[in-house]
Motif scaffolding. Structure first.
Motif, PDB file in Angstrom:
ATOM      1  N   GLY A   1    -125.331 -32.722  32.375  1.00 28.83           N
ATOM      2  CA  GLY A   1    -125.122 -31.440  33.046  1.00 28.83           C
ATOM      3  C   GLY A   1    -125.096 -30.276  32.081  1.00 28.83           C
ATOM      4  N   ALA A   2    -124.446 -30.463  30.925  1.00 29.58           N
ATOM      5  CA  ALA A   2    -124.348 -29.380  29.939  1.00 29.58           C
ATOM      6  C   ALA A   2    -125.714 -29.040  29.342  1.00 29.58           C
ATOM      7  CB  ALA A   2    -123.381 -29.784  28.831  1.00 29.58           C
ATOM      8  N   SER A   3    -126.602 -30.027  29.264  1.00 30.39           N
ATOM      9  CA  SER A   3    -127.940 -29.760  28.723  1.00 30.39           C
ATOM     10  C   SER A   3    -128.777 -28.883  29.641  1.00 30.39           C
ATOM     11  CB  SER A   3    -128.671 -31.079  28.475  1.00 30.39           C
ATOM     12  OG  SER A   3    -128.991 -31.728  29.704  1.00 30.39           O
ATOM     13  N   LEU A   4    -128.320 -28.696  30.880  1.00 40.80           N
ATOM     14  CA  LEU A   4    -129.038 -27.870  31.849  1.00 40.80           C
ATOM     15  C   LEU A   4    -128.328 -26.555  32.122  1.00 40.80           C
ATOM     16  CD1 LEU A   4    -129.952 -30.711  34.387  1.00 40.80           C
ATOM     17  CD2 LEU A   4    -131.476 -29.649  32.719  1.00 40.80           C
ATOM     18  N   LYS A   5    -127.348 -26.218  31.308  1.00 43.86           N
ATOM     19  CA  LYS A   5    -126.576 -24.996  31.509  1.00 43.86           C
ATOM     20  C   LYS A   5    -127.005 -23.909  30.524  1.00 43.86           C
ATOM     21  CE  LYS A   5    -122.245 -27.075  33.176  1.00 43.86           C
ATOM     22  NZ  LYS A   5    -120.793 -27.206  32.906  1.00 43.86           N
ATOM     23  N   LYS A   6    -126.657 -22.680  30.893  1.00 44.25           N
ATOM     24  CA  LYS A   6    -126.752 -21.590  29.937  1.00 44.25           C
ATOM     25  C   LYS A   6    -125.557 -21.667  28.977  1.00 44.25           C
ATOM     26  CE  LYS A   6    -129.005 -18.444  33.206  1.00 44.25           C
ATOM     27  NZ  LYS A   6    -128.912 -17.141  33.922  1.00 44.25           N
ATOM     28  N   THR A   7    -125.674 -21.028  27.855  1.00 39.69           N
ATOM     29  CA  THR A   7    -124.602 -21.086  26.856  1.00 39.69           C
ATOM     30  C   THR A   7    -123.284 -20.567  27.415  1.00 39.69           C
ATOM     31  OG1 THR A   7    -126.202 -20.787  25.061  1.00 39.69           O
ATOM     32  CG2 THR A   7    -123.897 -20.355  24.556  1.00 39.69           C
ATOM     33  N   GLU A   8    -123.329 -19.503  28.192  1.00 38.41           N
ATOM     34  CA  GLU A   8    -122.098 -18.924  28.724  1.00 38.41           C
ATOM     35  C   GLU A   8    -121.467 -19.786  29.815  1.00 38.41           C
ATOM     36  OE1 GLU A   8    -125.731 -16.668  30.353  1.00 38.41           O
ATOM     37  OE2 GLU A   8    -124.961 -17.389  28.420  1.00 38.41           O
ATOM     38  N   GLU A   9    -122.212 -20.737  30.352  1.00 33.56           N
ATOM     39  CA  GLU A   9    -121.680 -21.607  31.402  1.00 33.56           C
ATOM     40  C   GLU A   9    -120.974 -22.836  30.856  1.00 33.56           C
ATOM     41  OE1 GLU A   9    -124.199 -21.493  35.408  1.00 33.56           O
ATOM     42  OE2 GLU A   9    -125.444 -22.066  33.695  1.00 33.56           O
ATOM     43  N   LEU A  10    -121.112 -23.101  29.577  1.00 34.53           N
ATOM     44  CA  LEU A  10    -120.564 -24.333  29.006  1.00 34.53           C
ATOM     45  C   LEU A  10    -119.036 -24.379  29.060  1.00 34.53           C
ATOM     46  CD1 LEU A  10    -122.882 -24.793  25.902  1.00 34.53           C
ATOM     47  CD2 LEU A  10    -122.848 -26.175  27.974  1.00 34.53           C
ATOM     48  N   SER A  11    -118.413 -23.225  29.074  1.00 28.39           N
ATOM     49  CA  SER A  11    -116.950 -23.179  29.112  1.00 28.39           C
ATOM     50  C   SER A  11    -116.387 -23.367  30.515  1.00 28.39           C
ATOM     51  CB  SER A  11    -116.447 -21.846  28.542  1.00 28.39           C
ATOM     52  OG  SER A  11    -116.979 -20.755  29.281  1.00 28.39           O
ATOM     53  N   LEU A  12    -117.251 -23.356  31.521  1.00 30.10           N
ATOM     54  CA  LEU A  12    -116.789 -23.532  32.893  1.00 30.10           C
ATOM     55  C   LEU A  12    -116.424 -24.990  33.149  1.00 30.10           C
ATOM     56  CD1 LEU A  12    -119.413 -21.308  34.783  1.00 30.10           C
ATOM     57  CD2 LEU A  12    -117.100 -20.701  34.057  1.00 30.10           C
ATOM     58  N   PRO A  13    -115.454 -25.255  34.040  1.00 29.17           N
ATOM     59  CA  PRO A  13    -115.005 -26.642  34.264  1.00 29.17           C
ATOM     60  C   PRO A  13    -115.952 -27.492  35.112  1.00 29.17           C
ATOM     61  CG  PRO A  13    -113.794 -25.127  35.685  1.00 29.17           C
ATOM     62  CD  PRO A  13    -114.647 -24.282  34.785  1.00 29.17           C
ATOM     63  N   THR A  14    -117.052 -26.924  35.579  1.00 33.56           N
ATOM     64  CA  THR A  14    -117.989 -27.677  36.410  1.00 33.56           C
ATOM     65  C   THR A  14    -118.833 -28.619  35.558  1.00 33.56           C
ATOM     66  OG1 THR A  14    -119.590 -25.877  36.231  1.00 33.56           O
ATOM     67  CG2 THR A  14    -118.112 -25.859  38.135  1.00 33.56           C
ATOM     68  N   ILE A  15    -119.189 -29.752  36.154  1.00 30.62           N
ATOM     69  CA  ILE A  15    -120.029 -30.726  35.449  1.00 30.62           C
ATOM     70  C   ILE A  15    -121.496 -30.358  35.584  1.00 30.62           C
ATOM     71  CG2 ILE A  15    -120.746 -33.151  35.348  1.00 30.62           C
ATOM     72  CD1 ILE A  15    -117.989 -33.942  36.302  1.00 30.62           C
TER      73      ILE A  15
END
Length: 275
Positions: A29-43
């Motif tokens: 999931g983190a490999s498909l996120k933007k950098t600013e989204e990595l700190s969010l608790p969502t998988i």
């Protein structure tokens, strides 16, 4: 009662498996996120950024990740071939041949397993530097052609000792030499243990980042692990691309273990039983 017990066991194993797989699921999931989204608790991200894989694959202006994968696989071919072949030869000598001080030298071999790797780093580097092998794959591949490692030799010796010596005697009667016995009798019978050696050699050397960063400095010769470090060297780190490429970097080890799991388990089990 048995059905209830089976359901309970399967439920427990499923929950435990999910717990063990959670880091991998988060990783995907983190490999498909933007950098600013990595700190969010969502998988899983609301909008998957699949471009992280394509951009990460072509992050370098000179080389794609295919080049670094090719370098790593080329190195692994030498490591696995050298480790399996020489470990089998040395183990055959200790397991079947009689020579002076065999027990003493085997004990010395086992003692090297207790020697921390950090102790040999400096002398090895000095040796390879004087030989002109620094910034090449030779320091990473050559040690595998000298027995493959004490652990692998010990594993194969235990396996060979479990093979009946009557097979050797029958081969001698048929005119087979020491080398013929090894090639026609011993080597084919220790294939399960050799598969175990091959899998361990591949995984350990693939993940050996320290040795790679120590001996390789040219970007052209970088392995996958060193290529991943290049993301950190950038001023603006693209964590999504880094996580995407790091996920791809572990796929070879996972696939090899998945498809060779049967041989791996067989090699470990039979080695333990024949000790």
């Amino acid at each position: 009662m048995k059905l209830k017990s089976k359901v309970t066991n399967h439920l427990f194993l499923s929950l435990f498996s999910l717990l063990m797989l959670y880091p991998v699921i988060w990783w995907v999931g983190a490999s498909l996120k933007k950098t600013e989204e990595l700190s969010l608790p969502t998988i899983w991200p609301k909008t998957p950024i699949w471009e992280n894989y394509s951009k990460g694959w072509h992050f370098s202006s000179e080389y794609t990740f295919a080049h670094f994968f090719g370098n790593s696989l080329l190195m692994e071919v030498g490591n696995v071939f050298g480790g399996v072949l020489t470990a089998a030869i040395v183990a055959y000598g200790f397991g079947r041949l009689s020579f002076k001080l065999r027990g003493f030298w085997f004990s010395i071999l086992l003692l090297t397993m207790m020697l921390p790797g950090q102790v040999t780093i400096v002398p090895q580097y000095i040796l390879f530097n004087k030989l002109g092998f620094v910034d090449s794959y030779v320091p990473l591949v050559l040690p595998h052609f000298f027995g493959g490692g004490a652990f692998f030799i010990f594993l194969l010796v235990q396996f060979i000792r479990g093979i009946p010596r009557d097979l050797d005697e029958a081969a001698k009667i048929d005119g087979a030499s020491v080398y013929g016995i090894f090639l026609r009798i011993i080597f084919p019978l220790i294939k399960p243990a050799l598969m175990t050696v091959a899998i361990f050699t591949f995984i350990w050397s693939w993940d050996d980042f320290f040795a790679q960063v120590l001996y390789i400095s040219s970007v052209e010769k970088f392995t996958v692990g060193l290529a991943l470090r290049m993301f950190i060297d950038q001023f603006d780190i693209q964590w999504g691309q880094l996580l995407a490429m790091s996920l791809l970097s572990v796929l070879p080890s996972m696939l090899i273990f998945l498809f060779a799991q049967k041989h791996f388990v067989e090699g470990i089990a039979t080695t333990g039983l024949k000790g």
